[in-house]
Design a protein around this motif. Sequence first.
Motif, PDB file in Angstrom:
ATOM      1  N   CYS A   6       0.846  -1.196   0.000  1.00 20.43           N
ATOM      2  CA  CYS A   6       0.000   0.000   0.000  1.00 20.43           C
ATOM      3  C   CYS A   6       0.883   1.249   0.000  1.00 20.43           C
ATOM      4  O   CYS A   6       1.921   1.281   0.661  1.00 20.43           O
ATOM      5  N   TYR A   8       0.302   3.909   1.403  1.00 20.25           N
ATOM      6  CA  TYR A   8       0.205   4.627   2.667  1.00 20.25           C
ATOM      7  C   TYR A   8       0.582   3.737   3.852  1.00 20.25           C
ATOM      8  O   TYR A   8       0.829   4.218   4.943  1.00 20.25           O
ATOM      9  N   CYS A  18      -5.822   3.244  -6.976  1.00 25.17           N
ATOM     10  CA  CYS A  18      -6.605   4.465  -7.025  1.00 25.17           C
ATOM     11  C   CYS A  18      -6.876   4.844  -8.481  1.00 25.17           C
ATOM     12  O   CYS A  18      -5.963   4.842  -9.307  1.00 25.17           O
ATOM     13  N   ARG A  23      -2.075   5.153  -7.333  1.00 25.84           N
ATOM     14  CA  ARG A  23      -1.339   4.540  -6.235  1.00 25.84           C
ATOM     15  C   ARG A  23      -1.963   3.185  -5.886  1.00 25.84           C
ATOM     16  O   ARG A  23      -3.172   3.003  -5.986  1.00 25.84           O
ATOM     17  N   ILE A  25      -3.224   0.712  -3.194  1.00 27.37           N
ATOM     18  CA  ILE A  25      -3.779   0.983  -1.864  1.00 27.37           C
ATOM     19  C   ILE A  25      -4.391  -0.282  -1.274  1.00 27.37           C
ATOM     20  O   ILE A  25      -4.859  -1.162  -2.000  1.00 27.37           O
ATOM     21  N   CYS A  29      -7.436   1.757   2.920  1.00 29.79           N
ATOM     22  CA  CYS A  29      -7.222   3.064   2.310  1.00 29.79           C
ATOM     23  C   CYS A  29      -8.165   3.328   1.135  1.00 29.79           C
ATOM     24  O   CYS A  29      -8.314   4.464   0.708  1.00 29.79           O
ATOM     25  N   VAL A  30      -8.775   2.259   0.619  1.00 29.76           N
ATOM     26  CA  VAL A  30      -9.621   2.449  -0.552  1.00 29.76           C
ATOM     27  C   VAL A  30     -10.948   3.071  -0.135  1.00 29.76           C
ATOM     28  O   VAL A  30     -11.492   2.786   0.923  1.00 29.76           O
ATOM     29  N   CYS A  39      -8.185   6.536  -3.523  1.00 27.27           N
ATOM     30  CA  CYS A  39      -7.513   6.525  -2.236  1.00 27.27           C
ATOM     31  C   CYS A  39      -8.043   7.683  -1.387  1.00 27.27           C
ATOM     32  O   CYS A  39      -8.669   8.603  -1.891  1.00 27.27           O
ATOM     33  N   ARG A  40      -7.773   7.620  -0.110  1.00 26.48           N
ATOM     34  CA  ARG A  40      -8.327   8.633   0.789  1.00 26.48           C
ATOM     35  C   ARG A  40      -7.853  10.025   0.438  1.00 26.48           C
ATOM     36  O   ARG A  40      -8.578  10.999   0.549  1.00 26.48           O
TER      37      ARG A  40
END
Length: 78
Positions: A6, A8, A18, A23, A25, A29-30, A39-40
């Motif tokens: 991920c 993050y 994403c 990115r 994830i 985070c999705v 993503c967030r």
Amino acid sequence: VSPIRCAYHETRDALYYCGRCGRAICPDCVVKTAAGNLCRRCVEAPPRARRAPHLWLWVAAGILLFLLLFGVLPRILR
Ligand SMILES: [Zn+2]
Ligand SMILES: [Zn+2]
């Protein structure tokens, strides 16, 4: 085969990508939206590029000020 991590969380496996920034994830985070998996960070970010909506406001204010100073005041002072 090392799984994709991920973007993050360095220790978590990424299961999604994403749809905006691309990115990798993890499920935590999705954010599943109508526009796809994001993503967030992309969800929190403004969807469109920043514009300058105040520009026309300042132009209008400037024109009004101009009219006030050179259009109205001379009539009042006469
Ligand atoms: Zn993103
Ligand atoms: Zn994550």
